[in-house]
Structures are given as C-alpha cells and as structure tokens.
Design a protein around this motif. Structure first.
Motif, short mmCIF file in Angstrom:
data_model
loop_
_atom_site.label_atom_id
_atom_site.label_comp_id
_atom_site.label_asym_id
_atom_site.label_seq_id
_atom_site.Cartn_x
_atom_site.Cartn_y
_atom_site.Cartn_z
N LYS A 45 0.84 -1.18 0.07
CA LYS A 45 0.05 -0.01 0.03
C LYS A 45 0.88 1.02 0.10
N LEU A 46 1.91 1.32 0.77
CA LEU A 46 2.75 2.53 0.85
C LEU A 46 3.51 2.65 -0.39
N MET A 47 3.77 1.49 -1.16
CA MET A 47 4.54 1.57 -2.31
C MET A 47 3.46 2.08 -3.29
N VAL A 48 2.47 1.61 -3.37
CA VAL A 48 1.48 2.20 -4.47
C VAL A 48 1.04 3.65 -4.11
N TYR A 49 0.85 4.14 -2.85
CA TYR A 49 0.62 5.32 -2.50
C TYR A 49 1.79 6.24 -2.85
N SER A 50 3.12 5.87 -2.67
CA SER A 50 4.11 6.47 -2.82
C SER A 50 4.43 6.74 -4.26
N MET A 51 4.07 5.90 -5.17
CA MET A 51 4.22 5.91 -6.76
C MET A 51 3.09 7.06 -7.11
N LEU A 52 1.87 6.98 -6.40
CA LEU A 52 0.96 7.74 -6.99
C LEU A 52 1.47 9.39 -6.60
N LEU A 53 1.82 9.39 -5.48
CA LEU A 53 2.15 10.70 -4.74
C LEU A 53 3.20 11.31 -5.48
N GLY A 54 4.26 10.29 -6.01
CA GLY A 54 5.22 11.06 -6.94
C GLY A 54 4.92 11.14 -8.44
N ILE A 55 4.21 10.19 -8.92
CA ILE A 55 3.82 10.44 -10.46
C ILE A 55 2.93 11.61 -10.63
N VAL A 56 2.09 11.65 -10.03
CA VAL A 56 0.88 12.85 -10.17
C VAL A 56 1.64 14.25 -10.14
N PRO A 57 2.28 14.46 -9.11
CA PRO A 57 2.92 15.76 -8.93
C PRO A 57 4.13 15.95 -10.07
N LEU A 58 4.78 14.81 -10.43
CA LEU A 58 5.50 14.99 -11.61
C LEU A 58 4.73 15.44 -13.01
N LEU A 59 3.68 14.73 -13.04
CA LEU A 59 3.02 15.34 -14.23
C LEU A 59 2.57 16.45 -14.37
N LEU A 60 1.88 17.13 -12.88
CA LEU A 60 1.58 18.35 -12.87
C LEU A 60 2.61 19.22 -13.12
N LEU A 61 3.72 18.97 -12.78
CA LEU A 61 5.05 19.63 -12.68
C LEU A 61 5.51 19.94 -14.19
N GLY A 62 5.47 18.63 -14.97
CA GLY A 62 5.75 18.93 -16.26
C GLY A 62 4.60 19.83 -17.01
N LEU A 63 3.51 19.62 -16.89
CA LEU A 63 2.48 20.69 -17.19
C LEU A 63 2.69 22.20 -16.83
N LEU A 64 3.10 22.42 -15.54
CA LEU A 64 3.49 23.81 -15.32
C LEU A 64 4.69 24.15 -15.75
N SER A 65 5.83 23.10 -15.91
CA SER A 65 7.01 23.61 -16.48
C SER A 65 6.73 24.24 -17.86
N SER A 66 5.95 23.24 -18.73
CA SER A 66 5.67 23.47 -20.14
C SER A 66 5.12 25.11 -20.13
N TYR A 67 4.09 25.17 -19.33
CA TYR A 67 3.43 26.52 -19.28
C TYR A 67 4.52 27.70 -19.03
N MET A 68 5.34 27.51 -18.07
CA MET A 68 6.14 28.32 -17.48
C MET A 68 7.15 28.61 -18.44
N ALA A 69 7.42 27.64 -19.19
CA ALA A 69 8.47 27.87 -20.36
C ALA A 69 8.02 28.71 -21.47
N ALA A 70 6.71 28.66 -21.89
CA ALA A 70 6.18 29.37 -22.78
C ALA A 70 5.88 30.77 -22.37
N ARG A 71 5.67 30.98 -21.08
CA ARG A 71 5.60 32.20 -20.34
C ARG A 71 6.65 32.79 -20.45
N ASN A 72 7.81 32.17 -19.95
CA ASN A 72 9.16 32.58 -19.99
C ASN A 72 9.51 33.33 -21.20
#
Length: 771
Positions: free
Chosen positions: A16-43
């Motif tokens: 359970k800890l492994m699954v939750y850890s994966m979810l907690l890691g992957i989802v923020p990274l996906l969001l980070l990718g989207l945010l980074s792409s957005y910030m890159a265009a903004r920069n």
C-alpha cells in the motif's frame, strides 16, 4: 468503517505504501511537467515582452527627446517678446519694426535648432497669418485655417500635437501653442511645421528584429508613426482588436490578427505626450522556441518519473526510518522510543499541559484586560452593542442603562506623588482603587481604572435618574474622599458628571467629568465638583443677571471689532465685581465663563482662542492674585492677541472668497445671476458679499456681473456670427433691446455697430494697400 477501495484491503501495508508513494510521486511530476511547459512558454513570452519594452523604451526615448526639443522651442517662441509685440500691434508696413523683429526672431530660432522646422504665427485680433514659408496672408487664406478654426482648442496651456496626414494636404507634423495676449480680445497662436521624414528616420534607426513591426499612436487613436507610410495620420477602427488593445492601455488580449497572421503585442505609453508605442511580433517566431523548451521539459519529467518509481519501490520498505526521524525532530525534548506514535502521543500531552499553563497566565492578565475595556468605554470607542458584548465576555458588573462617571484625582503637588518611588506609587494606586471600589460597591455597581498616575476614573451604574439618586451618590463621593484621606493621608478631589444613558455615551460623560475637574480651584475642596456646583459658583443669585449681560456685551463688541468698547466694558465689569461678587472663586468663575463665551464666538468664525494667546489660558488666569492683574491681562494681552490673529487671517480669507466668487460668476455667466445665488453658494449674507466686492475689487456685485457679460458679448461679436438676439438670450437679458441699451452705455455704440466696425477695421489692415 472501511476506508479506501475494496481491493486495497487484500494487499500488504508495505505494498500500500509503495502504491501510494508511486501515486504521490507520479501525479505531482505530471503536474510539474504541465506547469513547467506552461512556465517555459510564459518565460519565452516574458523574454519577448522584455525585448519589446527595451526597444519600445529606446524608440520612446528618441521620439520624446525629439518632441521635447520642439516643445522647448515652441514655449520659447510663444513667450518671446518680439512675437508678442508684433501680434499686439499687427503685422504690417505701418508697424514695420516689430514685424521685422518678429521675422528675425523666428529665423534665429530656426537657424540655431538642430531640428528643421517652419513657423506660422496666427493673429486672430487682426485676422492675420504669417508663415516663413507662405509669407503674410489673411487668416481665411491660410492653408490650415479650417483646422485651427474648428478643431483646435486654443484655451489649452499645453502644446497641441497633430500627426501628419490628420487633415487634408497636411504631410507635416504640427505643434500648436497658444500665445496669450491680455491686452487683445483674443489670443494668438504659434504653429510649428516639422517634416515627418525626421520622425521616420528616428523610427527606422532602431533594429526591431524577429520580423517585428511597430506603431506609434497618439492619445486620439491616430497613427503617428508606422513602417507603412499610408497608415500615418489614419485613426484606428473602433471595431478592430488593435483599437481595443490601445484603448485598454495594453491590458486587453495581447494577440492581434493581421492579414491572416497572428501577432504578439507589447505596448509602452509615454509619460511626456501620452503616445502609445506598440510592438508586434509574429506568434510563429515565438512558438518555435517554446516548443523546443517544452520537449526538453517533458524528457526531464519522464526521467524524474522513472527515478521516483525506483525510489518508491525501495523506499517503501524502509519508511519507518524517516518516520522515527520525523518524530525525533518534532519531540526533541522527549526520549525517543521504539514506538513513534507513542512519542507523538506524549508530545500532545505536553502540549495540553502548556495550553493549561497559558490559560492560567491569561486569567492572571484578566484584570488588565478589564482595565483596557473600561478605558475603551471612557474614550467612546465602543458603541452600545459592542459595549454589551465586551462586558458580557469579560464579566464586568455594569449591566444597567444609566451611568455617572466620576474622576478621583490625588493632589499632584502632594509629597507622596512628588517624592515616592515608582513601585510605591504603583502599590498606592492599586490599594487606592481597591478601597474606592469597596466603598462604592455596597451602594452601586461600579468599575474603576487608573487613567494616569494620580487620576482614577469610576463608572457608577444607577437605575433611576432623579435628584435623590444624585444626592445619594454625592454622599458616597464624600465618603470616598474622607476615607481615602484618613487611610492614606492624601487629599483627593472628585468631579462627577451628569447622568448619561447607554455605553455609547460614556465617553461624553467622561469628557464632562474631565472638564469639571478643571474647575477644582473654584470649588471648595470638601465638595464634589458637579455641573450644578459650577453653575452655582459662577452665577450667584445677586450677580448672575448683571454679569451675564456684561459678558454678552463684551463678546458682541469683540465680534463687531469694537476693541476699545470691549476694553471699556471689561474695565467696568471688573470695577463692579467687589460690590456683587462675594469671593475670589466666584470672580474667577465669571472670568472663566467670559473666556468660554469668547472662545465659542471665535470657533463659530473659524478661529481658536488658544491660537490668539500664547501659553495655557486658564492656568494663567488662575495664577493672578488680584483683579487689577486680570484686567491688565485681558485688556493688554488677550484682546490685542485676538485682534492681531483675526486681522491676519481675515485678509487672506477675504481674498480667497472673492477669487471663488469671481470663478463662480465666470462659470455661470450664461445664467440669471443674482446676489442670492452667491449667498446660497458661499453661505454669506448680502451685506458681507457687497463689502467684499467693495474692498477687494472697488466695485459692486451687479457692476462686476455686467462687465463680465459685456466682455463675453464682445467675444461672441468678434469671433462668432451669433445674432444679437441670441447673445441677449444666452446672457439672460429679458429683451434684445435691454441688452443693446446696456451695451451701448458701456461701449458707446450698439452691438451691431461694434461688430461692423471691427470687421471693417480688420479688412482695412489686411488690404494690400496697407501692407
């Protein structure tokens, strides 16, 4: 109660800890990718915007410097005495010397300037237009006559800038400035003609790059500069995106479509002339770079996801180690145990103990909080609803509707207040307040607090408002005074306000008690100072009617500016005092009420007695030992001080009021002006208005209004073709005959003759035979 999905209950806690850890890691990274792409265009966009601003600032600086140089020359020309002299006497052979001097001055400015320009001088008073290009012409023959007649507001003090091609046959940039001529019926006008090529050279000198284009738009929406020469002088279409972007100051949508191509917009507004500099960059040039950065960002995010999956897989097995470390950091003062959750439980127990200790300290501070609430009530900072809420919250005993406020003041000059150490004073004030409350509480609900060292405020609650209750409270005050004197051997004075209703009026009761305390020198210190006591002292049955009449007479004399009469009345009143006033305290009361009446009269006129006399007035009064000293002070210091202060401020007020009334007359000259309009507008009497016009303008109100109307009529007769009947109607005359009669009285000729004579004289001066 089961939590989470059903299938999760069949797997181990580690997984359970492994699954939750994966979810907690992957989802923020996906969001980070989207945010980074957005910030890159903004920069990228921000970089473009920064480059735009630099370029726009560069062009703005060069164009502003160019325009400022022309602005300086236009101001110098408009204020040149030679040009003003030529306009005053007319440009003709009869006035050859000033005309030649004007021409020489214009040539001098043109030769010294690094900017090439031509100059036209418009003289409406003589219907003339001179230009170093076209020579001297009648005003109607001037090429830009229609423009200056119908489209330019010559009443403005600033330079008017007209871009090229704004009007037909106008390829030049025009700068127009008014030449103010007080001695002539109308002002002159200076027009500078600047070849637009000079501006375009500045415009083309800047390296735009990125296939950028640029526009300069004035504050009227006209294109001043552009890479496309055909656009210069045209107005933006109100239905276009570019117009909305300009109209909203660059805050609207920053993209613009032109010829099926999309552009990114940036703008810079000049603080010098409100011109807007707009840079347009093709969006395709921008997306190329942002797409590249976006791809690199997603590669990096994918690599992080892989790394995080490995961390989640191996780290979930050893999660208890970070948990123990977190527990040790949170509970540094508790011995770590093998059970981290037990350590957290111990930490929470400790927090409960700390919270209990804080509650004990809060209870210790409760008296100080209550003192703060009482001070807020006395200062009038709490209304009725707020007062009820605060009193209920902190358990004060004041729950009624009627209140007296008493001030108990220890003699500040006594040995205890002067010589005791600070801790002893604090102990004394605490005991003093406690004993005062103990004396008062058997009779009334009360609350006490120290206002300042040596001054105690007591709020007394009563349920009735009759004289019996007030007499009973006076006995309680006497008991407080006697017992405190017996316990502490410290004399005290008590001042008691009248009864007031509600918490919202407690501040007013407190202020009344403070005012009554100021009369402590007038009242026997064995009595409580009340409103009735002060009135009794100051107005004895033998002297009240006589001295009240004298006081009113003195105040009236001062108000009317009869200073010698006021001094005589003061002397007569003081001479009569030994016969009617039994003691010094009563005489000081009379003088106190006299100063109060004078102060009230001065406040109604916008003055303050304290500003007229240096120092503290009432302490100075009570320091005198004889009536003769008081007489010399009132006649020799107070009256001259009031006289000087009123004279100094009255003259400035008169001039200000007259300027305001003149402005009002000019603003409403086309209305039926009457004296009562000024009375209502400025809150003055008719006599005051007549006096101000006589003193400041050496005329009366109606004469001034007639002069203004005649000046306006002359202006319309000269510069417009309005009929005499319409002029009479606009100036609120009952009939055209009445207007013509008054006009003829003022000028010696009728309005029609006046207009006809001016046109004839103007035509003669502009004829070829007259040069």
């Amino acid at each position: 109660m089961r939590s989470g999905p059903r299938f999760m209950g069949k797997i181990t806690f580690t997984r359970k800890l492994m699954v939750y850890s994966m979810l907690l890691g992957i989802v923020p990274l996906l969001l980070l990718g989207l945010l980074s792409s957005y910030m890159a265009a903004r920069n990228v966009q921000q970089e473009v915007n920064d480059n735009h601003r630099i370029i726009l600032k560069q062009i703005e600086y060069q164009v502003d410097a160019f325009m400022k140089g022309l602005e300086v020359i236009s101001v110098q020309l408009a204020n040149d005495l030679a040009i003003e002299k030529a306009l005053r006497y007319g440009i003709s052979m009869q006035n050859l010397e000033p005309s030649l001097e004007m021409v020489e001055t214009i040539n001098k400015y043109r030769s010294y300037s690094s900017i090439a320009f031509n100059v036209s001088v418009i003289n409406p008073s003589y219907d003339q237009a001179y230009s170093n290009q076209f020579g001297l012409h009648a005003l109607k023959e001037y090429p830009f006559y229609e423009m200056i007649r119908g489209s330019v507001d010559t009443s403005q003090l600033k330079t008017i800038q007209i871009p090229p091609h704004t009007y037909p046959n106008q390829p030049e940039l025009l700068l127009i400035r008014t030449i103010h001529m007080n001695a002539l019926p109308s002002n002159g006008m200076l027009i500078m003609h600047i070849d637009a090529k000079q501006l375009n050279e500045l415009f083309q000198s800047v390296n735009l790059g990125y296939k950028r284009t640029m526009l300069v738009i004035d504050d009227q929406g006209r294109i001043v500069l552009s890479g496309n020469q055909e656009e210069i002088g045209t107005r933006l279409s109100s239905s276009s995106d570019l117009y909305r972007y300009w109209k909203n100051g660059g805050t609207a949508a920053s993209t613009f479509t032109l010829d099926r191509a999309e552009y990114q917009l940036s703008s810079q507004k000049s603080a010098f002339n409100n011109w807007t500099y707009i840079s347009m960059t093709p969006t395709g040039e921008l997306t190329r770079k942002s797409d590249h950065i976006r791809r690199i960002t997603w590669y990096f995010a994918g690599a992080l996801i892989v790394i995080w999956l490995m961390i989640a897989f191996f780290g979930s097995r050893r999660l208890t180690i970070p948990l123990r470390r977190i527990t040790q950091k949170v509970t540094q003062d508790i011995r770590a145990t093998r059970n981290e959750f037990q350590a957290l439980d111990d930490y929470m127990d400790r927090m409960v103990e700390i919270n209990r200790d804080l509650n004990v300290r809060l209870n210790e501070q409760q008296p100080h909080i209550k003192d703060s609430i009482i001070l807020q009530l006395l200062r009038g900072e709490l209304g009725d609803e707020q007062g009820v809420a605060k009193i209920r919250q902190y358990g004060l005993k004041l729950t009624g509707q009627w209140f007296h406020v008493c001030i108990v003041e220890v003699d500040p000059s006594g040995p205890f207040m002067q010589g005791s150490a600070e801790p002893d004073k604090v102990s004394f004030m605490t005991a003093f307040a406690r004993h005062t409350a103990e004396i008062c509480e058997p009779h009334y609900a009360c609350a006490t607090t120290w206002i300042q060292p040596g001054q105690l405020a007591v709020i007394v609650e009563t349920e009735e408002t009759n004289d019996v209750v007030e007499d009973k409270l006076l006995h309680v005050c006497a008991e407080i005074r006697d017992k405190l004197n017996a316990l502490f051997a410290v004399p005290a004075t008590i001042a008691m306000s009248r009864i007031y209703r509600g918490y919202g009026n407690m501040g007013e009761a407190y202020q009344e008690a403070l005012r009554l305390m100021q009369y402590r020198g007038m009242v026997d210190n064995r009595k409580t100072i009340t409103h009735k006591e002060i009135m009794h002292v100051a107005h004895s049955r033998q002297s009240s009617r006589i001295f009240v009449k004298w006081q009113n007479t003195i105040v009236d004399r001062i108000a009317e500016g009869e200073w010698h009469a006021a001094a005589r009345e003061i002397g007569a009143m003081i001479d009569a005092m030994p016969e009617y006033v039994p003691n010094t305290a009563s005489s000081m009361g009379i003088f106190t009420f006299l100063l109060g009446g004078i102060d009230h009269m001065l406040q109604e006129r916008g003055y303050e007695l304290q500003d007229c006399v240096a120092g503290d007035i009432y302490p100075a009064l009570y320091a005198f030992q004889s009536l003769q000293e008081v007489r010399e002070w009132l006649v020799g210091t107070v009256l001259p001080g009031i006289r000087r202060h009123m004279a100094a401020t009255s003259e400035l007020d008169n001039k200000k009021q007259v300027r305001q009334m003149i402005a009002y007359i000019h603003d409403h000259i086309e209305e039926d002006l009457a004296l009562h309009h000024l009375e209502q507008e400025f809150h003055l009497s008719a006599a005051q208005i007549r006096r101000l016009f006589k003193e400041e303008l050496q005329t009366n109100f109606m004469s001034y209004v007639i002069d203004c109307r005649m000046a306006k009529a002359k202006e319309w007769l000269i510069h417009t073709d309005i009929s005499v009947k319409e002029i009479a109607d606009r100036l609120s005359y009952t009939t055209p005959q009445n207007f013509s009669r008054i006009f003829k009285q003022m000028t010696g000729i009728s309005p029609g003759k006046y207009r006809e004579r001016l046109f004839q004289s103007g035509a003669e001066e502009l004829s070829p035979d007259n040069g």
